[in-house]
Scaffold this active site. Structure first.
Site, PDB file in Angstrom:
ATOM      1  N   HIS A 189      -1.000  11.931   5.866  1.00  0.00           N
ATOM      2  CA  HIS A 189       0.206  12.103   6.677  1.00  0.00           C
ATOM      3  C   HIS A 189       1.447  11.838   5.828  1.00  0.00           C
ATOM      4  O   HIS A 189       2.420  12.581   5.856  1.00  0.00           O
ATOM      5  CB  HIS A 189       0.142  11.144   7.874  1.00  0.00           C
ATOM      6  CG  HIS A 189      -0.241   9.733   7.508  1.00  0.00           C
ATOM      7  ND1 HIS A 189      -1.376   9.446   6.787  1.00  0.00           N
ATOM      8  CD2 HIS A 189       0.370   8.534   7.713  1.00  0.00           C
ATOM      9  CE1 HIS A 189      -1.456   8.139   6.583  1.00  0.00           C
ATOM     10  NE2 HIS A 189      -0.390   7.568   7.134  1.00  0.00           N
ATOM     11  N   ASP A 204       8.400   5.234   9.034  1.00  0.00           N
ATOM     12  CA  ASP A 204       7.643   4.497  10.040  1.00  0.00           C
ATOM     13  C   ASP A 204       6.370   5.305  10.263  1.00  0.00           C
ATOM     14  O   ASP A 204       6.422   6.529  10.440  1.00  0.00           O
ATOM     15  CB  ASP A 204       8.425   4.313  11.339  1.00  0.00           C
ATOM     16  CG  ASP A 204       7.827   3.163  12.154  1.00  0.00           C
ATOM     17  OD1 ASP A 204       7.447   2.143  11.547  1.00  0.00           O
ATOM     18  OD2 ASP A 204       7.726   3.285  13.383  1.00  0.00           O
ATOM     19  N   GLY A 241       0.834  -1.211   0.000  1.00  0.00           N
ATOM     20  CA  GLY A 241       0.000   0.000   0.000  1.00  0.00           C
ATOM     21  C   GLY A 241       0.864   1.254   0.000  1.00  0.00           C
ATOM     22  O   GLY A 241       0.626   2.203  -0.743  1.00  0.00           O
TER      23      GLY A 241
HETATM   24  P1  ITT Z   1       7.632  -1.148   6.267  1.00  0.00           P
HETATM   25  O1  ITT Z   1       8.160  -1.176   7.674  1.00  0.00           O
HETATM   26  O2  ITT Z   1       8.259  -2.162   5.369  1.00  0.00           O
HETATM   27  O3  ITT Z   1       7.624   0.230   5.681  1.00  0.00           O
HETATM   28  P2  ITT Z   1       5.070  -1.686   7.573  1.00  0.00           P
HETATM   29  O4  ITT Z   1       3.694  -2.046   7.110  1.00  0.00           O
HETATM   30  O5  ITT Z   1       5.681  -2.549   8.658  1.00  0.00           O
HETATM   31  O6  ITT Z   1       6.062  -1.600   6.307  1.00  0.00           O
HETATM   32  P3  ITT Z   1       5.089   0.492   9.418  1.00  0.00           P
HETATM   33  O7  ITT Z   1       6.005  -0.201  10.328  1.00  0.00           O
HETATM   34  O8  ITT Z   1       5.313   1.938   9.136  1.00  0.00           O
HETATM   35  O9  ITT Z   1       5.040  -0.186   7.988  1.00  0.00           O
HETATM   36  O10 ITT Z   1       3.630   0.213   9.968  1.00  0.00           O
HETATM   37  C1  ITT Z   1       2.655   1.057   9.648  1.00  0.00           C
HETATM   38  C2  ITT Z   1       1.312   0.420   9.916  1.00  0.00           C
HETATM   39  O11 ITT Z   1       0.432   1.515  10.271  1.00  0.00           O
HETATM   40  C3  ITT Z   1       0.750  -0.189   8.651  1.00  0.00           C
HETATM   41  O12 ITT Z   1       1.005  -1.578   8.575  1.00  0.00           O
HETATM   42  C4  ITT Z   1      -0.734   0.150   8.771  1.00  0.00           C
HETATM   43  O13 ITT Z   1      -1.381  -0.811   9.580  1.00  0.00           O
HETATM   44  C5  ITT Z   1      -0.738   1.481   9.522  1.00  0.00           C
HETATM   45  N1  ITT Z   1      -0.732   2.622   8.561  1.00  0.00           N
HETATM   46  C6  ITT Z   1       0.292   3.476   8.288  1.00  0.00           C
HETATM   47  N2  ITT Z   1      -0.049   4.348   7.339  1.00  0.00           N
HETATM   48  C7  ITT Z   1      -1.307   4.035   6.979  1.00  0.00           C
HETATM   49  C8  ITT Z   1      -2.212   4.550   6.033  1.00  0.00           C
HETATM   50  O14 ITT Z   1      -1.887   5.535   5.206  1.00  0.00           O
HETATM   51  N3  ITT Z   1      -3.412   4.001   5.961  1.00  0.00           N
HETATM   52  C9  ITT Z   1      -3.777   2.982   6.768  1.00  0.00           C
HETATM   53  N4  ITT Z   1      -2.979   2.413   7.655  1.00  0.00           N
HETATM   54  C10 ITT Z   1      -1.743   2.931   7.781  1.00  0.00           C
END
Ligand code: ITT
Length: 211
Positions: free
Chosen positions: A192, A72, A14
């Site tokens: 964001h 993050d 995503g």
């Molecule tokens: P990377 O670390 O590989 O970037 P990740 O999915 O683990 O991928 P994060 O640690 O940043 O990424 O976790 C962010 C979580 O927060 C993500 O899995 C979503 O559940 C939520 N999130 C972040 N941005 C979002 C968005 O724009 N819309 C919906 N959920 C979001």
């Protein structure tokens, strides 16, 4: 400074989709992990978004030896003291609020959403915000970080399947639909991630021109 390419190091599909669009108008070549032959696992075990983003940036940059961008991000819910926060991606699996299992034929996102709605069941305050911390890092040379927020509230029931993560239950301030019902172009105007990316692009444009 001569930078001819940068790697957006995220495994979240995503995020990759959104970042690719956000950098479409950018001067330098933008790669994602999908362009790389192999990858590494980086454990996100720090206490803040920024520290986690920085840790990812350093480990990916050391591995690939090129400038990287990492993010993050997460959702902070006021009535839950900021949870899921840095635990957003694996909220279903942590002790806080009781664990939620990932059922057959569903994703971790579904389990995260079910847990969040369960914890907010009797709460009148449904205010929340998305946070994005982005780090741009060139090994041994340069590092910079930016942040962006999107304020809103948590819906009673999930709606829309256009986004990812918590999008189906997040209603941005000033709207009456969830982010899951936003087209990617529309989300990229207010999110964001878009705000943090806009700040970063401003810095990089200056940096790359001022040699
Ligand atoms: P990377 O670390 O590989 O970037 P990740 O999915 O683990 O991928 P994060 O640690 O940043 O990424 O976790 C962010 C979580 O927060 C993500 O899995 C979503 O559940 C939520 N999130 C972040 N941005 C979002 C968005 O724009 N819309 C919906 N959920 C979001």
């Amino acid at each position: 400074m001569i930078v001819d390419k940068v790697l957006i190091a995220t495994k979240n599909k995503g995020k990759i989709r959104e970042f690719k669009k956000l950098f479409e108008d950018f001067d330098i070549k933008v790669l994602t992990l999908e362009d790389m032959p192999e990858s590494i696992e980086v454990e996100e075990d720090r206490q803040t978004f920024l520290e986690n983003a920085l840790k990812k940036a350093k480990e990916y940059a050391d591995f690939y030896k090129i400038p990287v961008i990492t993010e993050d991000a997460g959702l902070e819910v006021y009535a839950l003291n900021g949870y899921p926060g840095i635990y957003s991606a694996r909220f279903y699996s942590i002790d806080f609020g009781g664990k939620e299992e990932v059922r057959e034929n569903e994703t971790k996102d579904n389990a995260n959403i079910r847990k969040l709605l369960r914890l907010l069941k009797d709460k009148t305050n449904r205010k929340a915000r998305f946070v994005s911390n982005i780090v741009f890092y060139i090994p041994e040379k340069y590092g910079v970080w930016t942040e962006g927020y999107l304020y809103g509230k948590i819906a009673e029931v999930p709606k829309g399947d256009k986004g990812f993560g918590y999008d189906p239950i997040f209603i941005p301030e000033g709207y009456s639909k969830t982010l899951g019902e936003f087209d990617i172009e529309e989300k990229n105007k207010i999110s964001h991630r878009a705000k943090a990316t806009y700040q970063l692009k401003k810095i990089l444009n200056k940096l790359l021109k001022n040699d």
